[in-house]
Design an enzyme around this catalytic site. Sequence first.
Site, short mmCIF file in Angstrom:
data_model
loop_
_atom_site.label_atom_id
_atom_site.label_comp_id
_atom_site.label_asym_id
_atom_site.label_seq_id
_atom_site.Cartn_x
_atom_site.Cartn_y
_atom_site.Cartn_z
N ASP A 137 -2.08 -18.04 4.33
CA ASP A 137 -3.08 -18.92 3.69
C ASP A 137 -3.67 -19.90 4.72
O ASP A 137 -4.88 -20.09 4.80
CB ASP A 137 -2.51 -19.66 2.47
CG ASP A 137 -1.03 -19.98 2.55
OD1 ASP A 137 -0.40 -19.57 3.54
OD2 ASP A 137 -0.51 -20.66 1.65
N ASP A 180 -5.99 -6.08 5.61
CA ASP A 180 -7.15 -5.57 4.87
C ASP A 180 -8.07 -6.74 4.51
O ASP A 180 -9.29 -6.71 4.72
CB ASP A 180 -6.65 -4.85 3.61
CG ASP A 180 -7.73 -3.98 2.98
OD1 ASP A 180 -8.84 -3.93 3.53
OD2 ASP A 180 -7.46 -3.37 1.93
N TYR A 210 0.82 -1.21 0.00
CA TYR A 210 0.00 0.00 0.00
C TYR A 210 0.86 1.26 0.00
O TYR A 210 0.34 2.37 0.10
CB TYR A 210 -0.94 0.00 1.21
CG TYR A 210 -2.08 -0.99 1.09
CD1 TYR A 210 -1.86 -2.26 0.58
CD2 TYR A 210 -3.37 -0.66 1.48
CE1 TYR A 210 -2.88 -3.18 0.47
CE2 TYR A 210 -4.41 -1.58 1.37
CZ TYR A 210 -4.15 -2.83 0.87
OH TYR A 210 -5.18 -3.73 0.75
#
Length: 333
Positions: A204, A228, A124
Amino acid sequence: MAYNITLIPGDGIGPEVIKAARIVLEASGVKINWEIVEAGEEVIQKFGTPLPNYVIDSIKKNKVALKGPITTPIGTGFRSVNVELRQTLDLYANVRPVKSYKGVPSRYSDIDLVIVRENTEDLYAGIEHKIGEDAAESIKIITRKASERIARFAFKLAKREERKKVTVVHKANIMKYTDGLFLECVRKVSQEYPEIVFEEMIVDAMSMKLVQVPNNYDVLVMPNLYGDILSDLAAGLVGGLGVVPGANIGDKEAIFEPVHGSAPKALEANTANPTAAILSGVMMLKYLGESKAADRVEKAVVKVLEEGKYLTRDLGGNNGTVEYAKAVIDAME
Ligand code: NAD
């Protein structure tokens, strides 16, 4: 004493849920002078930018803001105002408590975890460019300074809230330098807190575990992008985005806002659930040291949800944003 607080209504459902939060907070007994400033898609015509300077100046002056979601165009257009605000003010900790509430339909009834998301770097950072017509590159930034401070923030939060475990979420098996550094920093800070259980999880596997056994988790700390994504996943486990609040905290300023976005086309007027915005207000009251008022509001929300008479559509009810907020005010003791 009255607090001066910046209020950013935002785009889409933002103004409705923020208005609902505002009337509830005003009924809590805490005196607030709101300084209303506009940012987002709808002010570009007026100011020539979605984030006019006076918004930043207002937050710097008042130190605390309550904010509605702001739309970010997909794939083109202006850069995210949300990301820009967080980076400009160095609001490095994004805190998202995810909790089950009685009366809210969901798969689990005993989730109580907090996602602590690093809020200023990772993918980001906005360092992205095209390489000719057929390739593009985005650079993932991870620094020791930002990783250690978010780790320390997470452990301090765990200690303050008497939580038992911190889990660091990473992908250091593949991104050995970036996530490897993040992991190394959190491991180092964890040694300062021997009383708190420390655990490591690859992102994951974490996604699967969160869906299968979310009640095994307490505080989760992770880089920006995973935070996020996993906070929306976690929201889905407790009834959806309508009920999950958030805070962006720095050393000087803090902005409180729901986790959800502006849902520009998804919802009709007066149907959005303002719980997330109201609970973001509760986080704000706690931050200000107004714990009694925070408690009053939170208990009223819990009561209204549990009674189930005034629920918004996302929770299976047929009441509007305003009716729900009024029910919360009526439920305050
Ligand atoms: P979204 O969170 O706006 O909505 C996703 C879905 O969740 C909606 O379709 C709706 O069904 C549901 N939902 C969200 N909030 C709700 C509420 N309060 N009550 C009831 N249902 C609710 O996500 P999106 O559609 O992916 O994003 C829309 C815009 O919001 C995008 O431009 C995005 O960039 C922006 N966004 C902003 C923020 C922020 O300002 N902090 C956060 C996330 C997304």
